[in-house]
Design an enzyme around this catalytic site. Sequence first.
Site, PDB file in Angstrom:
ATOM      1  N   ASN A 117     -12.428  -1.528  -5.026  1.00 14.79           N
ATOM      2  CA  ASN A 117     -12.094  -2.037  -6.359  1.00 14.79           C
ATOM      3  C   ASN A 117     -13.280  -2.741  -7.000  1.00 14.79           C
ATOM      4  O   ASN A 117     -13.722  -3.769  -6.525  1.00 14.79           O
ATOM      5  CB  ASN A 117     -10.923  -3.018  -6.217  1.00 14.79           C
ATOM      6  CG  ASN A 117     -10.550  -3.658  -7.532  1.00 14.79           C
ATOM      7  OD1 ASN A 117     -11.008  -3.228  -8.578  1.00 14.79           O
ATOM      8  ND2 ASN A 117      -9.724  -4.677  -7.455  1.00 14.79           N
ATOM      9  N   TYR A 130       0.855  -1.189   0.000  1.00 14.24           N
ATOM     10  CA  TYR A 130       0.000   0.000   0.000  1.00 14.24           C
ATOM     11  C   TYR A 130       0.888   1.235   0.000  1.00 14.24           C
ATOM     12  O   TYR A 130       0.630   2.208  -0.720  1.00 14.24           O
ATOM     13  CB  TYR A 130      -0.894  -0.006   1.241  1.00 14.24           C
ATOM     14  CG  TYR A 130      -1.761  -1.244   1.337  1.00 14.24           C
ATOM     15  CD1 TYR A 130      -2.927  -1.356   0.584  1.00 14.24           C
ATOM     16  CD2 TYR A 130      -1.405  -2.310   2.154  1.00 14.24           C
ATOM     17  CE1 TYR A 130      -3.720  -2.494   0.652  1.00 14.24           C
ATOM     18  CE2 TYR A 130      -2.190  -3.452   2.231  1.00 14.24           C
ATOM     19  CZ  TYR A 130      -3.339  -3.542   1.481  1.00 14.24           C
ATOM     20  OH  TYR A 130      -4.105  -4.671   1.541  1.00 14.24           O
ATOM     21  N   CYS A 159      -5.789  -6.811  -6.939  1.00 16.90           N
ATOM     22  CA  CYS A 159      -5.470  -6.186  -5.660  1.00 16.90           C
ATOM     23  C   CYS A 159      -4.985  -7.198  -4.630  1.00 16.90           C
ATOM     24  O   CYS A 159      -4.494  -6.817  -3.576  1.00 16.90           O
ATOM     25  CB  CYS A 159      -6.659  -5.402  -5.140  1.00 16.90           C
ATOM     26  SG  CYS A 159      -8.172  -6.327  -5.100  1.00 16.90           S
ATOM     27  N   HIS A 160      -5.081  -8.489  -4.947  1.00 17.24           N
ATOM     28  CA  HIS A 160      -4.545  -9.471  -4.002  1.00 17.24           C
ATOM     29  C   HIS A 160      -3.021  -9.408  -3.971  1.00 17.24           C
ATOM     30  O   HIS A 160      -2.399  -9.972  -3.086  1.00 17.24           O
ATOM     31  CB  HIS A 160      -5.006 -10.876  -4.377  1.00 17.24           C
ATOM     32  CG  HIS A 160      -4.560 -11.332  -5.735  1.00 17.24           C
ATOM     33  ND1 HIS A 160      -5.214 -10.973  -6.893  1.00 17.24           N
ATOM     34  CD2 HIS A 160      -3.511 -12.091  -6.106  1.00 17.24           C
ATOM     35  CE1 HIS A 160      -4.580 -11.523  -7.926  1.00 17.24           C
ATOM     36  NE2 HIS A 160      -3.532 -12.194  -7.471  1.00 17.24           N
ATOM     37  N   GLU A 215       0.047 -18.211  -7.598  1.00 17.47           N
ATOM     38  CA  GLU A 215       0.938 -17.467  -8.487  1.00 17.47           C
ATOM     39  C   GLU A 215       2.391 -17.672  -8.111  1.00 17.47           C
ATOM     40  O   GLU A 215       3.277 -16.994  -8.628  1.00 17.47           O
ATOM     41  CB  GLU A 215       0.584 -15.982  -8.437  1.00 17.47           C
ATOM     42  CG  GLU A 215      -0.831 -15.720  -8.933  1.00 17.47           C
ATOM     43  CD  GLU A 215      -1.208 -14.244  -8.935  1.00 17.47           C
ATOM     44  OE1 GLU A 215      -0.466 -13.450  -8.325  1.00 17.47           O
ATOM     45  OE2 GLU A 215      -2.225 -13.906  -9.548  1.00 17.47           O
TER      46      GLU A 215
END
Length: 104
Positions: free
Chosen positions: A49, A26, A57-58, A85
Amino acid sequence: MMNKDSFRDRVYKLVTRIPKGKVSTYGDIAKALGNVRLSRAVGVALKLNPKPIEVPCHRVVKSNGELGGYSYGGLDMKKRLLKAEGIEISGNKIKNFEKVRYKF
DNA sequence: GCCATGGCTAGTA
DNA sequence: GCCATGGCTAGTA
């Protein structure tokens, strides 16, 4: 006449640049927007969002490597998405945080 | 305009 | 303590 992007739009645009397998914070996004003091507002913007699919945004976490929050499906979901990921997580923290931290 | 509400952060104690 | 949002209230017109 092109109107200027709102604060939120600029946040989303930056978040879109974080590649898969990397994370940002952030605070880093706030800095990229000009002032680290915007960090809290960045969190609020991400909560709002509208397109969690397009705007990943994760991939945004706290400056100390902890996960932070996630409004779509909660923290478990955030954790799962990151792991899928290739991000390693132990407890509530990102492993090798500095290594997977994306620099704008 | 005011006030509460957050997916936060750097810097004291 | 910070700061963008969103909801709501006076208090004008």
